[in-house]
Write a protein that holds these residues in place. Sequence first.
Motif, PDB file in Angstrom:
ATOM      1  N   LEU A  29      36.427  44.534  37.058  1.00 14.57           N
ATOM      2  CA  LEU A  29      36.509  43.877  38.347  1.00 14.57           C
ATOM      3  C   LEU A  29      37.965  43.755  38.775  1.00 14.57           C
ATOM      4  CD1 LEU A  29      34.097  40.881  37.617  1.00 14.57           C
ATOM      5  CD2 LEU A  29      33.554  42.885  38.998  1.00 14.57           C
ATOM      6  N   THR A  30      38.197  43.789  40.082  1.00 12.04           N
ATOM      7  CA  THR A  30      39.531  43.546  40.595  1.00 12.04           C
ATOM      8  C   THR A  30      39.768  42.033  40.656  1.00 12.04           C
ATOM      9  OG1 THR A  30      38.830  43.404  42.906  1.00 12.04           O
ATOM     10  CG2 THR A  30      39.329  45.610  42.029  1.00 12.04           C
ATOM     11  N   THR A  31      41.024  41.648  40.820  1.00 11.00           N
ATOM     12  CA  THR A  31      41.340  40.225  40.960  1.00 11.00           C
ATOM     13  C   THR A  31      40.601  39.625  42.152  1.00 11.00           C
ATOM     14  OG1 THR A  31      43.508  40.484  39.946  1.00 11.00           O
ATOM     15  CG2 THR A  31      43.198  38.564  41.369  1.00 11.00           C
ATOM     16  N   ARG A  32      40.562  40.363  43.256  1.00 10.14           N
ATOM     17  CA  ARG A  32      39.885  39.850  44.442  1.00 10.14           C
ATOM     18  C   ARG A  32      38.393  39.656  44.194  1.00 10.14           C
ATOM     19  NH1 ARG A  32      42.208  43.654  49.224  1.00 10.14           N
ATOM     20  NH2 ARG A  32      40.857  42.342  50.510  1.00 10.14           N
ATOM     21  N   GLN A  33      37.770  40.574  43.470  1.00 15.99           N
ATOM     22  CA  GLN A  33      36.350  40.412  43.150  1.00 15.99           C
ATOM     23  C   GLN A  33      36.123  39.200  42.251  1.00 15.99           C
ATOM     24  OE1 GLN A  33      35.670  44.372  41.572  1.00 15.99           O
ATOM     25  NE2 GLN A  33      34.552  45.004  43.420  1.00 15.99           N
ATOM     26  N   LYS A  34      37.023  39.008  41.301  1.00 19.19           N
ATOM     27  CA  LYS A  34      36.894  37.850  40.407  1.00 19.19           C
ATOM     28  C   LYS A  34      37.022  36.542  41.175  1.00 19.19           C
ATOM     29  CE  LYS A  34      38.759  40.265  36.352  1.00 19.19           C
ATOM     30  NZ  LYS A  34      39.899  40.321  35.407  1.00 19.19           N
ATOM     31  N   ILE A  35      37.959  36.497  42.137  1.00 17.27           N
ATOM     32  CA  ILE A  35      38.122  35.279  42.934  1.00 17.27           C
ATOM     33  C   ILE A  35      36.875  35.030  43.777  1.00 17.27           C
ATOM     34  CG2 ILE A  35      39.446  34.149  44.757  1.00 17.27           C
ATOM     35  CD1 ILE A  35      41.874  35.770  43.834  1.00 17.27           C
ATOM     36  N   ALA A  36      36.380  36.072  44.425  1.00 19.71           N
ATOM     37  CA  ALA A  36      35.187  35.919  45.259  1.00 19.71           C
ATOM     38  C   ALA A  36      33.997  35.433  44.436  1.00 19.71           C
ATOM     39  CB  ALA A  36      34.852  37.239  45.948  1.00 19.71           C
ATOM     40  N   GLN A  54      40.761  24.664  46.775  1.00 16.13           N
ATOM     41  CA  GLN A  54      41.364  25.989  46.863  1.00 16.13           C
ATOM     42  C   GLN A  54      41.237  26.712  45.522  1.00 16.13           C
ATOM     43  OE1 GLN A  54      44.165  23.492  46.689  1.00 16.13           O
ATOM     44  NE2 GLN A  54      43.178  22.550  48.444  1.00 16.13           N
ATOM     45  N   ILE A  55      41.117  28.020  45.614  1.00 16.82           N
ATOM     46  CA  ILE A  55      41.162  28.892  44.446  1.00 16.82           C
ATOM     47  C   ILE A  55      42.230  29.939  44.710  1.00 16.82           C
ATOM     48  CG2 ILE A  55      39.883  30.556  43.048  1.00 16.82           C
ATOM     49  CD1 ILE A  55      37.334  29.065  43.740  1.00 16.82           C
ATOM     50  N   SER A  56      43.084  30.177  43.730  1.00 13.36           N
ATOM     51  CA  SER A  56      44.131  31.183  43.916  1.00 13.36           C
ATOM     52  C   SER A  56      44.367  31.936  42.623  1.00 13.36           C
ATOM     53  CB  SER A  56      45.441  30.532  44.386  1.00 13.36           C
ATOM     54  OG  SER A  56      46.015  29.734  43.359  1.00 13.36           O
ATOM     55  N   ALA A  57      44.914  33.130  42.758  1.00 13.03           N
ATOM     56  CA  ALA A  57      45.285  33.943  41.594  1.00 13.03           C
ATOM     57  C   ALA A  57      46.504  34.779  41.971  1.00 13.03           C
ATOM     58  CB  ALA A  57      44.135  34.847  41.157  1.00 13.03           C
ATOM     59  N   ARG A  58      47.406  34.952  41.033  1.00 13.09           N
ATOM     60  CA  ARG A  58      48.652  35.668  41.303  1.00 13.09           C
ATOM     61  C   ARG A  58      48.375  37.082  41.813  1.00 13.09           C
ATOM     62  NH1 ARG A  58      53.422  33.231  39.079  1.00 13.09           N
ATOM     63  NH2 ARG A  58      52.980  31.781  37.366  1.00 13.09           N
ATOM     64  N   GLY A  59      49.229  37.511  42.753  1.00 16.45           N
ATOM     65  CA  GLY A  59      49.190  38.879  43.220  1.00 16.45           C
ATOM     66  C   GLY A  59      50.051  39.766  42.344  1.00 16.45           C
ATOM     67  N   GLU A  60      50.098  41.031  42.684  1.00 13.60           N
ATOM     68  CA  GLU A  60      50.882  41.973  41.882  1.00 13.60           C
ATOM     69  C   GLU A  60      52.378  41.743  42.025  1.00 13.60           C
ATOM     70  OE1 GLU A  60      49.807  45.985  42.660  1.00 13.60           O
ATOM     71  OE2 GLU A  60      47.724  45.745  42.007  1.00 13.60           O
ATOM     72  N   VAL A 193      41.615  34.693  35.563  1.00 14.53           N
ATOM     73  CA  VAL A 193      40.629  34.096  36.463  1.00 14.53           C
ATOM     74  C   VAL A 193      39.416  33.644  35.661  1.00 14.53           C
ATOM     75  CG1 VAL A 193      39.114  34.492  38.450  1.00 14.53           C
ATOM     76  CG2 VAL A 193      41.410  35.510  38.399  1.00 14.53           C
ATOM     77  N   GLU A 194      39.040  34.433  34.681  1.00 17.22           N
ATOM     78  CA  GLU A 194      37.876  34.103  33.860  1.00 17.22           C
ATOM     79  C   GLU A 194      38.051  32.759  33.144  1.00 17.22           C
ATOM     80  OE1 GLU A 194      38.151  38.708  33.548  1.00 17.22           O
ATOM     81  OE2 GLU A 194      39.486  37.014  33.911  1.00 17.22           O
TER      82      GLU A 194
END
Length: 265
Positions: A29-36, A54-60, A193-194
């Motif tokens: 899964l991509t980071t965006r899929q994991k966040i969604a 809010q939910i956030s995850a670091r970008g590249e 994210v997990e």
Amino acid sequence: MATTLHDTKDTLVSRAERQMDTHFADPKLTTRQKIALTCRIAYDGGHDSGLAGQISARGEEPGTYWTQRLGLGFDEITEDNLLLVDEDLQVLEGEGMPNPANRFHSWIYREREDVNCIIHTHPLHAAALAMLEVPLVVSHMDTTPLYEDCAFLRDWPGVPVGNEEGEIISAALGDKRAILLAHHGQLVTGATVEEACALAVLIERAARLQLLAMAAGTIQPLDPALAREAHDWTSTDRRNKASFAYYARRALRNHPDCVTGEVEL
């Protein structure tokens, strides 16, 4: 005939960890899929509170992170409507605006290089416990990932849209993975994210258990050594990914629209 009945606990733990490394692969899964997916998992787990949280995850790129668009509930988040923002909450990719309260995420990411995902929500039971100004008490084996790993901020700093709140919340979190915010809600962090998703699900269950136990009697403490052992055993990367895969499969049955195309879990 059984050959392991006299093995030590350490031997059996090591064997189980090796087996988990073999049987539980990384989700594709991509980071965006994991966040969604995490947004939908949180929604189904009682973390919905209107547009709060809010939910956030670091970008590249350094100093960037993905988060949801203000105006959408957790049950409306898809991989395609997320925003990439910088530390000043300027939108770098996507349409719309982020929640201004995301500002304290920027502070946590700056203070904690080990944190790659932050989940802050106002779930019912964690919020109720926060109203009592009572720290989270871990007294059940299921909740030991939070043992000695959940801070407590007793003083409510007000609406968390200023830099002052970022300083206060990041300082109160310290080196722990979770924090209960009095009169506010909960916040968990993860190296992945997990991991953050698993802790978000768990902290709301822990708060619910605590409220039920407090209503029935006096909560009895866990043995510290055994609780620390359980914390470490249940906090591995493989277990977090296995838990996330289960939660994600369940979320996809309820919300197949949150990701684009087929995913392998």
